[in-house]
Enzyme design. Structure first.
Site, PDB file in Angstrom:
ATOM      1  N   HIS A 130     -14.043 -24.786   8.854  1.00 15.83           N
ATOM      2  CA  HIS A 130     -12.604 -24.935   9.104  1.00 15.83           C
ATOM      3  C   HIS A 130     -12.451 -25.644  10.453  1.00 15.83           C
ATOM      4  CE1 HIS A 130      -8.546 -23.407  10.147  1.00 15.83           C
ATOM      5  NE2 HIS A 130      -8.384 -23.155   8.865  1.00 15.83           N
ATOM      6  N   ASP A 207     -17.906 -17.041  11.609  1.00 18.27           N
ATOM      7  CA  ASP A 207     -16.479 -17.111  11.303  1.00 18.27           C
ATOM      8  C   ASP A 207     -16.280 -16.288  10.025  1.00 18.27           C
ATOM      9  OD1 ASP A 207     -14.039 -17.697  10.216  1.00 18.27           O
ATOM     10  OD2 ASP A 207     -14.149 -19.857  10.568  1.00 18.27           O
ATOM     11  N   LYS A 233      -5.226 -12.092   7.307  1.00 15.25           N
ATOM     12  CA  LYS A 233      -5.929 -12.403   6.055  1.00 15.25           C
ATOM     13  C   LYS A 233      -6.497 -11.140   5.406  1.00 15.25           C
ATOM     14  CE  LYS A 233      -7.315 -17.040   7.542  1.00 15.25           C
ATOM     15  NZ  LYS A 233      -6.458 -17.979   6.805  1.00 15.25           N
ATOM     16  N   CYS A 369      -7.455 -27.560   6.161  1.00  8.46           N
ATOM     17  CA  CYS A 369      -7.991 -27.563   7.539  1.00  8.46           C
ATOM     18  C   CYS A 369      -9.501 -27.762   7.535  1.00  8.46           C
ATOM     19  CB  CYS A 369      -7.635 -26.273   8.281  1.00  8.46           C
ATOM     20  SG  CYS A 369      -5.898 -26.014   8.462  1.00  8.46           S
TER      21      CYS A 369
HETATM   22  N1  PLP Z   1     -11.810 -20.001   9.576  1.00 13.07           N
HETATM   23  C1  PLP Z   1     -11.632 -20.018   8.253  1.00 13.07           C
HETATM   24  C2  PLP Z   1     -12.817 -20.086   7.345  1.00 13.07           C
HETATM   25  C3  PLP Z   1     -10.336 -19.967   7.730  1.00 13.07           C
HETATM   26  O1  PLP Z   1     -10.149 -19.998   6.413  1.00 13.07           O
HETATM   27  C4  PLP Z   1      -9.247 -19.899   8.628  1.00 13.07           C
HETATM   28  C5  PLP Z   1      -7.860 -19.902   8.122  1.00 13.07           C
HETATM   29  O2  PLP Z   1      -7.582 -20.308   7.042  1.00 13.07           O
HETATM   30  C6  PLP Z   1      -9.501 -19.864  10.002  1.00 13.07           C
HETATM   31  C7  PLP Z   1     -10.799 -19.913  10.428  1.00 13.07           C
HETATM   32  C8  PLP Z   1      -8.401 -19.792  11.008  1.00 13.07           C
HETATM   33  O3  PLP Z   1      -7.727 -18.581  10.921  1.00 13.07           O
HETATM   34  P1  PLP Z   1      -6.414 -18.315  11.800  1.00 13.07           P
HETATM   35  O4  PLP Z   1      -5.478 -19.454  11.509  1.00 13.07           O
HETATM   36  O5  PLP Z   1      -5.917 -17.006  11.300  1.00 13.07           O
HETATM   37  O6  PLP Z   1      -6.828 -18.278  13.213  1.00 13.07           O
END
Ligand code: PLP
Length: 410
Positions: A130, A207, A233, A369
């Protein structure tokens, strides 16, 4: 394991009625919410926790001698202990509350990067990250001249572990890798990856944004050095997340932000810093969200990951089977977990998502993203259906029928 129908789910897993929003309609149709990878809906107990704290407890934490402040502080620290137990951390000193996965990773990039990385040092990430596990490292690259090395993926959407093993050099300082891909649904073998990195004396950041909602997390069994996830989430509120870090690292890392509560003593000449985890929690934290996150984790623990995984896995397998009957269906990634990315014929992902929305079906469209991953796949975006513990077979059927209807319009 069969897929749960609405009724069976009601009896055996979590009552859908625990999630008030799921009974609303959109465009006059029942809501089919399949965008759980982006954010999950909230059970009543989480909504109640927020309301209750503002109604009865609200006061700033760690700052007041008065009754309400003491009570709010107790709830905040109990929430930290709930998180600690949920991910099996050694101590609450290793649990830092942040705004979410993004802030957690930025904290590590800035603070670990400040303490342990110099020009020419290397961080390894993967092609399926991401943006929140890419851009913080690029910011560090711009500041300090570090080098970002990227582990490629196979055509099946799995990490190329052979290539990964070749990326370690004497200059590798950290490996930062997603547990579950938010696009491909790949569950990465993080235990093996951590073992491989540790054999090179390289610490690992996981992550866990897309894994913590779906499978049990045990940071000690994994032996990861850092782990990041977002409250929203995993059925919790927005604005709260967690950074787990091994004490041995967090102790040596400088504060990420300066301000109230992260200090020991302050003078214009010299300032000392608070103990862990407060050194990393500058300013008034979202203590209400922390309490509500704890209620969300209790809710998940009450159901248990055995039941959640079995249900979500069966649902994902069923959905892949049903979707594969649709002419022109193209999947991206193995969908090990509750994520299915696809395109249908020549229909643009945005058109498909928009028309599904008109049928009451919420899916995500676009690059998710993860633009570098889209480049690797040679596409601009996908449609993504992502499941949570409250989704049902009937909702999958609605998705399949909806896509078929849209397909016939083109
Ligand atoms: N990492 C992964 C794999 C994600 O799917 C997401 C959000 O979709 C994030 C990081 C970022 O999460 P946040 O926007 O809650 O900080």
């Amino acid at each position: 394991m069969s897929v749960k129908s609405d009724t069976a789910l009601e009896q055996e897993l979590a009552p859908r009625s625990s999630f008030p929003i799921l009974s609303r309609s959109v465009y006059g149709r029942p809501l089919v919410y399949l965008d759980n990878g982006a954010t999950t809906q909230k059970p009543q107990c989480v909504i109640d926790a927020i309301t209750d704290e503002y109604l009865n407890v609200n006061a700033n934490v760690h700052r007041g001698v008065h009754y309400l402040s003491q009570e709010a502080t107790r709830l905040y620290e109990e929430a930290r202990a709930t998180v600690q137990a949920f991910i099996h951390a050694r101590s609450t000193a290793e649990i830092v509350f942040t705004r979410g996965t993004t802030e957690s990773i930025n904290l590590v990039a800035a603070s670990f990067g400040e303490a342990f990385m110099r020009e020419g040092d290397e961080v390894i990430v993967t092609e399926m990250e991401h943006h929140s596990n890419i851009v913080p490292w690029q910011l560090l690259q711009a500041r300090k001249g570090i080098v970002i090395r990227v582990c490629p993926i196979t055509d099946e959407g799995r990490l190329n572990l052979e290539a990964l093993s070749q990326l370690f050099t004497p200059k590798t300082r950290l490996l930062a890798c997603t547990h579950v891909s938010n696009v491909l649904g790949t569950v990465n073998p993080v235990q093996d990856i951590i073992r491989m990195a540790h054999a090179h004396d390289v610490p690992v950041l996981i992550d866990a944004a897309q894994s913590v909602p779906h499978m049990a997390a045990d940071v000690q069994a994994l032996d990861c050095d850092f782990l990041a996830f977002s409250g929203h989430k995993v059925y919790g509120p927005t604005g709260i997340g967690v950074l787990y870090g091994k004490e041995q690292w967090l102790e040596k890392m400088p504060p990420y932000m300066g301000g109230g509560e992260m200090i020991g003593k302050v003078s214009f000449e010299h300032t000392t810093f608070n103990v862990l985890p407060y050194k990393f929690e500058a300013g008034t934290p979202d203590y209400v969200a922390a309490t509500a996150l704890a209620r969300a984790l209790d809710f998940v623990s009450g159901i248990g990951f055995e039941a959640i995984e079995a249900h979500e896995h069966a649902l994902t397998v069923y959905a892949r089977e049903q979707l594969s009957q649709i002419p022109g269906m193209r999947f991206f990634g193995p969908s090990d977990d509750a994520v299915i990315s696809f395109l249908v014929g020549n229909i643009h992902h945005l058109d498909l998502g928009t028309l599904l929305d008109r049928l009451g079906i919420a899916v995500r469209t676009g690059h998710h993203c993860a633009e570098p991953l889209m480049h690797r796949l040679g596409i601009e975006g996908t449609v993504r259906a992502s499941f949570a513990l409250y989704n049902t077979k009937e909702e999958v059927d609605a998705l399949v029928q909806g896509i078929d209807r849209v397909r016939k319009m083109f």
